[in-house]
Design an enzyme around this catalytic site. Structure first.
Site, short mmCIF file in Angstrom:
data_model
loop_
_atom_site.label_atom_id
_atom_site.label_comp_id
_atom_site.label_asym_id
_atom_site.label_seq_id
_atom_site.Cartn_x
_atom_site.Cartn_y
_atom_site.Cartn_z
N HIS A 5 0.83 -1.20 0.00
CA HIS A 5 0.00 0.00 0.00
C HIS A 5 0.87 1.26 0.00
CE1 HIS A 5 -4.13 -1.27 0.17
NE2 HIS A 5 -3.95 -2.03 1.24
N CYS A 14 0.19 2.53 -4.76
CA CYS A 14 -0.58 3.71 -5.14
C CYS A 14 0.22 4.98 -4.86
CB CYS A 14 -1.89 3.76 -4.37
SG CYS A 14 -2.98 2.35 -4.66
#
Length: 438
Positions: free
Chosen positions: A222, A278
């Site tokens: 993440h 991301c």
């Protein structure tokens, strides 16, 4: 699908000189940021076409890592230090790097120039960088976090690390004993990708790096954004990655990763970074960003001087390092007035080393998990390995386009290429595969 790792050296049996040392303090002094406030990472992106992930995979046992001495501070660019030659290696593939194979011929991209390079017209005469010829030692840090048992669990990150380690070992000559692998399916507490272990491993990666060494970092997990606290981000946000224990320990900010892994590097050291997360467009805070046409764009170099370099000339993309955008001249003159080389480096986020990063998306985009070859994978990690397996000898421009072509039509994300210095996009991209030099 999860693999049981049977190779020695993945997270253990390392040489004695590679020592972790004492855990870092809970509160980091500069250059580390204080992450008193942070947000949980977002859930899996909407482009993930799969059902909710299953429960945690069976735990894998890894032998405990060897002792890792605490890394000593590396000399910054511009400070006086005594150069030392790259360490000699007894491994056959490293010995053969010193002689280029005849197979590097007319149809292959040219190797980067080996002489010291000037940053461009208007820069101080001693403001230079050095490409790496990648003949020295090879070290890799591979981090894959599935966030097992957490609400925003991912599926492909551990697989990404498994595949990347095999790829680097078989195709690019990285030895298992020179890899540190952190994944959240391990029993060994030193191999869990919590914040303390990640920061220690980043320090290990760059410790004692010599000219022409090839360092490699891969992060799959993440990522996110947080308000910029030091004013060095054009959009007002820092890129961050989330360690396994982000809820208690906080995230890791791009400023910190730059300070740990980029700033200490000497001229001629190669650091290749792959960030499959991301909002990872500038995860290492590198100032030069390139498009698929090879054109320099969105440079951060002139932020401190309030200048606009968005119209930077195409010569960088074509490998012409003799000129630079005219608008940079005033900035470099300002940097030359009484500033040391180290201060200029810190201010501009440039480096005398050879640092190149491929990221999974722009700063404003999310990255997707995908399902390829019968297993969950990160989209960038999968495309990076696939394109280089199909065509190992690509220029930076060719490789960036190949990755985008693999992702185009399947995902909305656009991978990014950034660098610590003006980059000859037509030059050969990565260190030569073993098959080309053995």
């Amino acid at each position: 699908m999860y693999y049981h790792h049977s190779h020695q050296g993945w997270s253990g049996d390392y040489p004695r000189q590679q020592s972790w040392g004492q855990p870092p303090p809970s509160s980091y002094p500069y250059p580390y940021s204080s992450n008193a406030q942070y947000q949980p990472p977002p859930g899996p992106p909407p482009t993930s076409h799969y059902a909710p992930p299953p429960g945690p995979p069976p735990s894998h046992y890894y032998p405990p890592p060897g002792s890792y001495p605490s890394p000593a501070p590396s000399p910054y660019y511009g400070q006086h230090h005594t150069p030392t030659p790259p360490p000699q290696s007894s491994s056959p593939h490293q010995r053969s790097y010193h002689n280029h194979s005849p197979s590097w011929g007319q149809n292959l991209p040219p190797r980067p120039p080996q002489e010291s390079q000037h940053f461009g017209r208007g820069a101080p005469s001693n403001y230079r960088f050095q490409y790496s010829n990648c003949t020295g030692r090879r070290k890799a840090l591979l981090i894959g976090i599935n966030y097992i048992g957490q609400p925003n669990q991912l599926r492909g990150c551990i697989n990404d690390v498994t595949n990347m380690s095999t790829f680097l070992n078989e195709k690019y000559g990285y030895r298992r004993e020179d890899m540190v692998i952190l994944t959240d399916d391990q029993k060994n507490p030193m191999s869990i990708p919590n914040k303390a272990n990640i920061l220690r491993a980043m320090q290990w990666l760059v410790k004692d790096a010599q000219p022409n060494d090839s360092l490699f970092i891969h992060f799959s997990g993440h990522g996110g954004r947080t308000p910029d606290l030091d004013g060095d981000e054009e959009d007002g946000y820092d890129d961050v990655i989330y360690p396994l224990d982000y809820r208690t320990a906080g995230h890791i900010v791009d400023d910190d990763m730059h300070a740990i892994m980029v700033r200490p590097l000497r001229p001629g050291v190669r650091l290749t970074a792959i960030f499959d997360s991301c909002h990872s467009g500038t995860a290492l805070d590198l100032p030069y960003v390139y498009s698929t046409q090879g054109i320099l764009k969105e440079p951060n170099l002139a932020k401190e001087a309030a200048m606009d370099l968005f119209s930077a000339i195409n010569s960088y993309g074509k490998g012409d390092l003799s000129s630079v955008a005219q608008t940079a001249i005033g900035f470099f003159k300002k940097a030359a007035n009484g500033d040391t080389a180290r201060q200029r480096t810190v201010m501009t986020k440039t480096s005398p080393a050879d640092v190149v990063m491929f990221s999974g998306s722009k700063d404003t985009q999310t990255s997707a998990d995908t399902f390829q070859d019968g297993e969950a994978r990160g989209a960038l990690s999968w495309a990076f390995i696939k394109t280089l397996q199909q065509r190992p000898n690509q220029s930076y421009l060719q490789l960036l386009n190949s990755i985008r072509n693999e992702l185009e039509g399947k995902y909305t994300q656009k991978p990014q290429l950034s660098c610590s210095h003006p980059l000859g996009m037509c030059n050969a991209s990565l260190v030569p595969p073993r098959t080309e030099i053995d």
